[in-house]
Design a protein around this motif. Structure first.
Motif, PDB file in Angstrom:
ATOM      1  N   LYS A  24       0.811  -1.223   0.000  1.00 15.14           N
ATOM      2  CA  LYS A  24       0.000   0.000   0.000  1.00 15.14           C
ATOM      3  C   LYS A  24       0.843   1.272   0.000  1.00 15.14           C
ATOM      4  CE  LYS A  24      -4.612  -1.195   1.637  1.00 15.14           C
ATOM      5  NZ  LYS A  24      -5.646  -0.980   2.657  1.00 15.14           N
ATOM      6  N   PRO A  25       1.829   1.420   0.891  1.00 13.91           N
ATOM      7  CA  PRO A  25       2.631   2.658   0.835  1.00 13.91           C
ATOM      8  C   PRO A  25       3.415   2.804  -0.468  1.00 13.91           C
ATOM      9  CG  PRO A  25       2.917   1.552   2.943  1.00 13.91           C
ATOM     10  CD  PRO A  25       2.199   0.592   2.051  1.00 13.91           C
ATOM     11  N   VAL A  26       3.945   1.685  -0.985  1.00  5.66           N
ATOM     12  CA  VAL A  26       4.724   1.753  -2.227  1.00  5.66           C
ATOM     13  C   VAL A  26       3.840   2.139  -3.402  1.00  5.66           C
ATOM     14  CG1 VAL A  26       6.139   0.422  -3.842  1.00  5.66           C
ATOM     15  CG2 VAL A  26       6.408   0.085  -1.371  1.00  5.66           C
ATOM     16  N   LEU A  27       2.667   1.459  -3.505  1.00  9.58           N
ATOM     17  CA  LEU A  27       1.748   1.778  -4.597  1.00  9.58           C
ATOM     18  C   LEU A  27       1.217   3.204  -4.462  1.00  9.58           C
ATOM     19  CD1 LEU A  27       0.115   0.819  -7.063  1.00  9.58           C
ATOM     20  CD2 LEU A  27      -1.639   0.017  -5.463  1.00  9.58           C
ATOM     21  N   GLY A  28       0.880   3.607  -3.234  1.00  6.33           N
ATOM     22  CA  GLY A  28       0.379   4.961  -3.026  1.00  6.33           C
ATOM     23  C   GLY A  28       1.404   6.020  -3.377  1.00  6.33           C
ATOM     24  N   ALA A  29       2.669   5.796  -3.012  1.00  6.08           N
ATOM     25  CA  ALA A  29       3.727   6.758  -3.340  1.00  6.08           C
ATOM     26  C   ALA A  29       3.921   6.851  -4.847  1.00  6.08           C
ATOM     27  CB  ALA A  29       5.023   6.360  -2.643  1.00  6.08           C
ATOM     28  N   ALA A  30       3.870   5.707  -5.531  1.00  2.50           N
ATOM     29  CA  ALA A  30       4.027   5.708  -6.991  1.00  2.50           C
ATOM     30  C   ALA A  30       2.890   6.474  -7.659  1.00  2.50           C
ATOM     31  CB  ALA A  30       4.094   4.273  -7.509  1.00  2.50           C
ATOM     32  N   ILE A  31       1.664   6.259  -7.183  1.00  3.05           N
ATOM     33  CA  ILE A  31       0.515   6.974  -7.748  1.00  3.05           C
ATOM     34  C   ILE A  31       0.618   8.473  -7.447  1.00  3.05           C
ATOM     35  CG2 ILE A  31      -1.984   7.218  -7.656  1.00  3.05           C
ATOM     36  CD1 ILE A  31      -1.149   4.730  -9.070  1.00  3.05           C
TER      37      ILE A  31
END
Length: 260
Positions: A230-237
């Motif tokens: 979740k944090p990785v995907l959220g940061a990428a988005i």
């Protein structure tokens, strides 16, 4: 001392009028600075707010021509209280515009699972979320860049035409339009969802995928994987949509530029 003041009043007949008008303007500015965005921040110290309010009062009073609109006020303290209330109402309505950005930042922060990622803010001596603080500061910078400070003082000057400094009755229907207040209040949630919608959709898709994995491979610890992804995907988005996010916030602020 009283004799000196009496002689000064004889030498400068308008000094008493301007001092009284300056007191009312200063009271309205104090209420305005307490709630208006940028000025209501705790990292904006009171030792700066009060001299700034005094300086702005000195510049505003001559343009109001207090000698032309002078009337006998019923109560000096009542007029001061009413001016503080009017300034606070104007500042609060302006604050409603920026609260929507904080609302969207809180949604993004919660959806990315970063609610526990807090740090001590030395200006407020409180624990604040890093992501929420970053998006909030970005919104404030965009607001300043678009001329938000000019809009705030324009609204303040307009308030002296609707509610003169010596009045003892607040014309609430003329000062605050209820339909506009309802629109600004409802936009808080709407704009917050609009800002956080890409993150919400991405994390929702991720939850669906992890749910499918959990059903097909029960031995996989999906709960721990969600904390990682979740944090990785959220940061990428966030990196991907940041230019679009800035445009959305800018258009939102500009939609309230001509409400005065």
């Amino acid at each position: 001392m009283e004799a000196i003041i009496a002689e000064l009043i004889k030498m400068f007949p308008k000094i008493n009028t301007y001092l009284m008008a300056g007191t009312f303007v200063f009271a309205r500015l104090i209420g305005f600075f307490r709630f208006a965005p940028i000025f209501n921040r705790k990292d904006f110290p009171s030792l700066v707010k009060i001299p700034l309010a005094l300086l702005v009062t000195i510049f505003i009073v001559p343009f109001l021509h207090p000698e032309k609109c002078l009337t006998q006020c019923d109560s000096f303290m009542l007029s001061i209280v009413l001016n503080i209330v009017v300034g606070a109402m104007i500042g609060y309505m302006a604050q409603l515009i920026t609260i929507a950005i904080d609302c969207g930042a809180e949604m993004i922060n919660m959806q990315m699972g970063l609610s526990s990622a807090t740090a001590l803010d030395p200006t407020t001596s409180a624990q604040v979320s890093i992501l929420t603080k970053m998006i909030s500061l970005m919104g404030i910078l965009i607001f300043i860049n678009l001329g938000g400070v000019y809009w705030l003082f324009k609204a303040l000057l307009r308030s002296f035409e609707i509610f003169p400094m010596y009045s003892a009755h607040i014309p609430l229907p003329q000062l605050i339009k209820m339909d506009l207040l309802i629109k600004m209040s409802s936009n808080t949630l709407y704009m917050g969802l609009q800002i956080a919608s890409p993150i919400l959709l991405a994390t929702l898709a991720q939850d669906i995928i992890l749910g499918v994995i959990s059903r097909t491979a029960p031995q996989v610890n999906v709960f721990q994987l969600s904390f990682l992804f979740k944090p990785v995907l959220g940061a990428a988005i966030m990196v991907w949509i940041l230019p679009m996010l800035m445009n959305v916030i800018e258009e939102y602020f500009l939609s309230f530029a001509n409400i005065i």
